[in-house]
Design an enzyme around this catalytic site. Sequence first.
Site, PDB file in Angstrom:
ATOM      1  CB  SER A   5      -4.617   6.188  27.229  1.00 65.51           C
ATOM      2  OG  SER A   5      -3.626   6.225  25.700  1.00 65.51           O
ATOM      3  CE  LYS A  43      -0.575   4.544  26.069  1.00 64.51           C
ATOM      4  NZ  LYS A  43      -2.362   4.716  25.759  1.00 64.51           N
ATOM      5  CB  SER A  82      -0.483   8.143  27.814  1.00 64.75           C
ATOM      6  OG  SER A  82      -1.099   7.461  27.348  1.00 64.75           O
TER       7      SER A  82
END
Length: 440
Positions: free
Chosen positions: A98, A101, A275
């Site tokens: 993640s 991102k 997230s």
Amino acid sequence: MGTAAAWTTGRLNTLVCGGPCGPEAVADPLALDRSATVSTVRPDEPVAGGLDPAAVAAAVDGPLAADALGGRVAISVVDPVSGEEVLRTGPDALVPASTTKVLTAAAALAVLDPQRRFETTVERDGDRVVLVGGGDPYLAREPEEDDRIARADVRTLAERTAVALREAGVGQVSVGYDASLFTGPVGSAGWEESYLRNQVVTPVTALWVDRGIRDGRRTSDPAREAAGAFAQGLQAEGIDLVGRIAEVSAPGTTPVARVEGPTVAQAVEALTASSSNEASEVMARHVAIAEGEPATFEGAARAIASALSAADVPIDGLRLDDGSGLARSNRIDPTTLSTVLARAAGGRDWPQLLTGLPIGGFTGTLDDRFEDSAAAGAGVVRAKTGTLTGVHSLAGYTLDARGVPVVFAVLADDTEGINPFETQAALDRVAAALASCTCG
């Protein structure tokens, strides 16, 4: 543990807030105050005595050697004042999870107007009204308060549409919807086949409500679900409906009603803090559209790389098959991550990229981390986490013992078989070492 120490590590979150404390409950350390400019320095006013490469290397040498980080670990540390990378060790490009991102968010801020608001509209074609998806990542079913972003909702949109219909003398309509702003597959070729089937992530579309989630379950057809919620709103306003809800092409007429959602900046802050995979994929497609690419996974990947390259961010080894980090085929060099964050921390670009980052021991995906041996980072580390099976990453910003800013990105993608909590704690100790060292 004393009360002060418990508060510092975030262990009083449950007592004080009844669960994880949100941003409104956190008094940030001065250098991390969300209401102020994130960096305490300006790029045109350099601070004497930046980061000492030798001191940085010595600080993280022990933590990086932890067995819990597995066989492949890489780190990049950058001085955000000078922009100089003072430490880089490990493989070239790893699975980022993640922390992907971070790049999606930076690209969005680079090519979109941060103050632009996402719109959802309704167009009329005779006795049919068409709900047109504008790619609002946070469009809601019903009005709701949110202290971080301004949420638009289809119930309010239905009320406004009903007013316009009554003014035109129309009391009966059919409902269609148009989600054609985004094209291509609703799932990435880089995702596990089970992701959509097992509701790990919502199919990506330009129209949904509540990110396609209702009562804890993700719908397989979020655009139709959104149109259904809109139709229910029309009925509640006394408008009669005929026929079935259908996917159609918008007539291209002047909208009879619209709602405005969050700004790009607000959406970036929110998706970074939570997230959100769904919001990230939507933002990636907006980047694609802005860069003249198809609003697909492939187009978004090219657009993000193009936007970062144009902003002089090194993208060697970059491979993206999505904008959220769910794809195991993604590859990002830690230097790419740290350079992006250093640009934000140095006050040069994209300040919203830092203001949404979770605070160690207090908020978001870091609310229950930075305890025990990593407690030195509690309250002074802001970072984006990344987690897949066998993959863990942490990329963010902290201050050293003298208040000198430090940006870091550390990735480990060979930890399968290791207790994930041990790996996360090991990453926290790397960041905590930077927070407690005299590196400036």
